[in-house]
Motif scaffolding. Structure first.
Motif, PDB file in Angstrom:
ATOM      1  N   ASP A   1       0.824  -1.209   0.000  1.00  0.00           N
ATOM      2  CA  ASP A   1       0.000   0.000   0.000  1.00  0.00           C
ATOM      3  C   ASP A   1       0.857   1.257   0.000  1.00  0.00           C
ATOM      4  O   ASP A   1       0.518   2.259  -0.653  1.00  0.00           O
ATOM      5  CB  ASP A   1      -0.922   0.005   1.220  1.00  0.00           C
ATOM      6  CG  ASP A   1      -1.992  -1.074   1.141  1.00  0.00           C
ATOM      7  OD1 ASP A   1      -2.284  -1.530   0.013  1.00  0.00           O
ATOM      8  OD2 ASP A   1      -2.531  -1.456   2.197  1.00  0.00           O
TER       9      ASP A   1
ATOM     10  N   ASP B   1       1.012   4.030  -3.399  1.00  0.00           N
ATOM     11  CA  ASP B   1       0.612   5.438  -3.355  1.00  0.00           C
ATOM     12  C   ASP B   1       1.658   6.373  -3.956  1.00  0.00           C
ATOM     13  O   ASP B   1       1.403   7.560  -4.138  1.00  0.00           O
ATOM     14  CB  ASP B   1       0.339   5.860  -1.902  1.00  0.00           C
ATOM     15  CG  ASP B   1      -0.913   5.176  -1.357  1.00  0.00           C
ATOM     16  OD1 ASP B   1      -1.769   4.790  -2.171  1.00  0.00           O
ATOM     17  OD2 ASP B   1      -1.013   5.033  -0.118  1.00  0.00           O
TER      18      ASP B   1
ATOM     19  N   LYS C   1      -4.595   5.158   6.365  1.00  0.00           N
ATOM     20  CA  LYS C   1      -5.284   4.719   5.155  1.00  0.00           C
ATOM     21  C   LYS C   1      -6.738   5.158   5.192  1.00  0.00           C
ATOM     22  O   LYS C   1      -7.278   5.513   6.243  1.00  0.00           O
ATOM     23  CB  LYS C   1      -5.209   3.192   5.016  1.00  0.00           C
ATOM     24  CG  LYS C   1      -3.789   2.637   4.985  1.00  0.00           C
ATOM     25  CD  LYS C   1      -3.810   1.123   4.932  1.00  0.00           C
ATOM     26  CE  LYS C   1      -2.410   0.539   5.009  1.00  0.00           C
ATOM     27  NZ  LYS C   1      -2.424  -0.943   5.013  1.00  0.00           N
TER      28      LYS C   1
ATOM     29  N   ARG D   1      -9.665   0.832   3.284  1.00  0.00           N
ATOM     30  CA  ARG D   1      -8.407   0.136   3.015  1.00  0.00           C
ATOM     31  C   ARG D   1      -7.695  -0.346   4.278  1.00  0.00           C
ATOM     32  O   ARG D   1      -6.734  -1.109   4.175  1.00  0.00           O
ATOM     33  CB  ARG D   1      -7.467   1.059   2.235  1.00  0.00           C
ATOM     34  CG  ARG D   1      -7.957   1.389   0.847  1.00  0.00           C
ATOM     35  CD  ARG D   1      -7.004   2.335   0.145  1.00  0.00           C
ATOM     36  NE  ARG D   1      -5.660   1.782   0.060  1.00  0.00           N
ATOM     37  CZ  ARG D   1      -4.601   2.496  -0.310  1.00  0.00           C
ATOM     38  NH1 ARG D   1      -4.740   3.787  -0.599  1.00  0.00           N
ATOM     39  NH2 ARG D   1      -3.398   1.924  -0.371  1.00  0.00           N
TER      40      ARG D   1
END
Length: 565
Positions: free
Chosen positions: A452, A456, A506, A510
């Motif tokens: 994650d 990003d 998050k 998520r």
């Protein structure tokens, strides 16, 4: 001339009147002196009486002063204890009629009889004996005894006895004085008892206050701390002077934490609650209670704080474990359902391959179908292994195996997100003692967080590196898993918070903020830890460190272990 004056004085009685006048004057002076001595005795007894003074010292002082006016040879004191009359002390101690601590017979004791009558008694020692004290008093040579009941606020406190070896006569004024002395002693004894009761209650309250393991503060009307228990100094690691006299705002602002609920309590005069977060990830439930007087006016507040860090972590782990159990059960069901059509696909593909050569276009397609089917079968098998709800046992495990099991599940997902995956697993890595499934959960959480974080990023290279190694620390072998990413990194002021339950950066869909908290709990249950270093904008590195298993342990040996995860 002189003879005539003497004759006139004798005839008129002038000399006789002077003698009578001086005699009466001298008598009155002696009476006044005696009264002054009596008043001085009472004054001195009251002044010298100390609430901490032992009864023997008090009796010695009283008898010493009384002997200046009356022929008393022995003095004793009996007090009421638990509705019984008990000998408390006597002076001189060698002339004790009854030893201190003796409980007197309510039916045959001279003392209990005098206390029951509630009046001063002048008793002449009888022979034959009437009371149990008669024989003992006669052996000491006592002939008479004063018994003075001690009454305070209509409550019997005891009996004061004054014994003499010689008989003497006493006037009504003497009896009144002795009774007045007894009344003053009763007041002193009552004050001493009240003081001791207050002192005992105070000590009990302070002992209770100090024994509470949670934090307790008392704030006065100016909202300043006047009392707190030892748990406060232990929790804050501060000296008493750093806490005493400060307001809640001054104390908690200095610790960079949330406002204290005491302010709200004083504003509303009702109980206030807040969950406060302190450095090091410590969480406390704080309750502020108003302290009211008889008129209902608030003049202080009690702040009760309980460290709930461990409780919150356990609750978070239970929530996460429940979610994982539900996901595991669902995954197991899906895997079993997929196994049935996958078996048909693989079987039919193998039958078709018998009819087509491998180098033909049809054979190549069928071979690809067979390989993809086997890969799906392997993924399903790993998913079933990961979701198996067995009781956790500690046994020698391979950290490399845990990484490979997790990669078999999410490698494809990571690579399809255009993320480079570099894997460097050390050969001959020592085993660790623990639960492979639980360590797989840590690896999975760390890998998903790295994915994650890298996903990003926009401009930098998307890369995740997994590396295992063994290091020596304080003579102990430690197996390590490093997971590095080129993601957005973590701000320095957030590094202490990322392991808090429910902390997440998050979006709600998520993340829940439980992954790292649960992972840290699992690592600690394995006597390990998780370390993190991060450079904002350049990426982070999470390291799982676990102690290696003893060399004497062989693969396959299992040890039942109850963990806190």
């Amino acid at each position: 001339m002189q003879e005539k004056e003497d004759m006139i004085q004798r005839l008129t009685g002038v000399k006789s009147s002077k003698r009578n006048y001086y005699h009466e004057l001298k008598k009155n002076v002696r009476k006044i002196e005696k009264q002054n001595m009596q008043l001085d005795l009472i004054n001195q007894v009251v002044k010298s009486f100390n609430i901490d003074m032992p009864f023997d010292d008090m009796l010695q002082h009283v008898l010493h002063r009384l002997r200046q006016m009356f022929p008393f040879d022995h003095l004793s004191l009996c007090t009421v204890e638990n509705n019984s009359l008990v000998v408390n002390g006597c002076y001189p101690p060698e002339l004790a009629v009854l030893t201190p601590g003796t409980v007197l017979d309510p039916d045959r004791s001279l003392y209990t009889d005098a206390l029951r009558r509630r009046e001063t008694v002048l008793y002449h020692i009888a022979s034959p004996s009437v009371y149990i004290e008669d024989d003992m008093l006669q052996q000491l040579g006592m002939t008479q005894m004063f018994l003075l009941p001690l009454i305070s606020r209509h409550r019997p406190l005891g009996v004061l006895s004054l014994c003499s070896t010689s008989a003497a006569s006493y006037t009504g004024a003497d009896l009144a004085f002795l009774q007045q002395l007894a009344d003053q002693l009763a007041v002193c004894i009552e004050n001493s008892r009240l003081y001791n009761e207050v002192l005992r209650s105070k000590n009990d309250w302070e002992n209770t206050f100090s024994a509470v393991t949670d934090m307790l503060f008392y704030f006065d009307s100016s909202q300043r701390i006047t009392r707190f228990n030892p748990a406060v100094t232990a929790f804050f690691a501060m000296h008493t002077d750093q806490i005493q006299g400060r307001t809640c705002t001054e104390l908690f602002e200095a610790l960079h934490t949330d406002p204290c609920p005491v302010t709200e309590c004083f504003a509303t005069e009702h109980t206030a609650y807040a969950r406060m977060t302190f450095s090091g990830g410590r969480l406390c439930d704080a309750f502020a209670y108003p302290v009211l007087d008889d008129t209902g006016q608030m003049y202080g507040a009690i702040l009760y704080m309980k460290d709930v860090t461990k409780k919150v972590h356990i609750e978070a782990q239970l929530i996460q474990s429940g979610k994982l159990a539900a996901i595991g059960e669902m995954a197991a069901g899906v895997a079993h359902e997929l196994n049935n059509p996958l078996t048909a696909i693989l079987g039919n593909t193998q039958l078709l391959l018998r009819e087509f050569a491998t180098d033909t276009p049809e054979g190549k397609l069928l071979h690809d179908i067979l390989e993809c089917g086997k890969r799906c079968q392997n993924i399903i098998q790993n998913l079933l292994t990961f979701s198996r709800q067995d009781a956790y046992t500690f046994e020698p495990c391979s950290l490399n195996e845990a990484v490979e099991q997790v990669l078999s599940l999410i490698r494809y997902q990571i690579e399809q997100s255009d993320i480079e995956l570099h894997i460097n697993l050390a050969d001959d890595l020592p085993l660790f003692e623990g639960s492979l499934q639980q360590i797989e959960q840590i690896v999975l959480n760390l890998l998903l967080n790295a994915k994650d974080a890298v996903f990003d990023t926009i401009d930098s290279i998307r890369r995740i590196v997994l590396r295992t190694e063994a290091v020596q620390h304080d003579g102990q072998t430690i197996v390590c898993l490093h997971i590095e990413d080129t993601g957005c990194g973590i701000a320095p002021d957030r590094l202490e918070e990322i392991f808090h339950p429910f902390f997440t950066t998050k979006e709600a869909r998520r993340g829940t903020g439980l992954g790292l908290s649960v992972s840290l709990g699992i690592a600690r249950a394995h006597n390990g830890r998780i370390e993190v270093t991060s450079n904002p904008g350049a990426g982070s590195r999470f390291t799982l460190l676990l102690p290696a298993a003893p060399l004497s342990m062989e693969k396959g040996e299992t040890y039942e272990s109850i963990t806190d995860c």
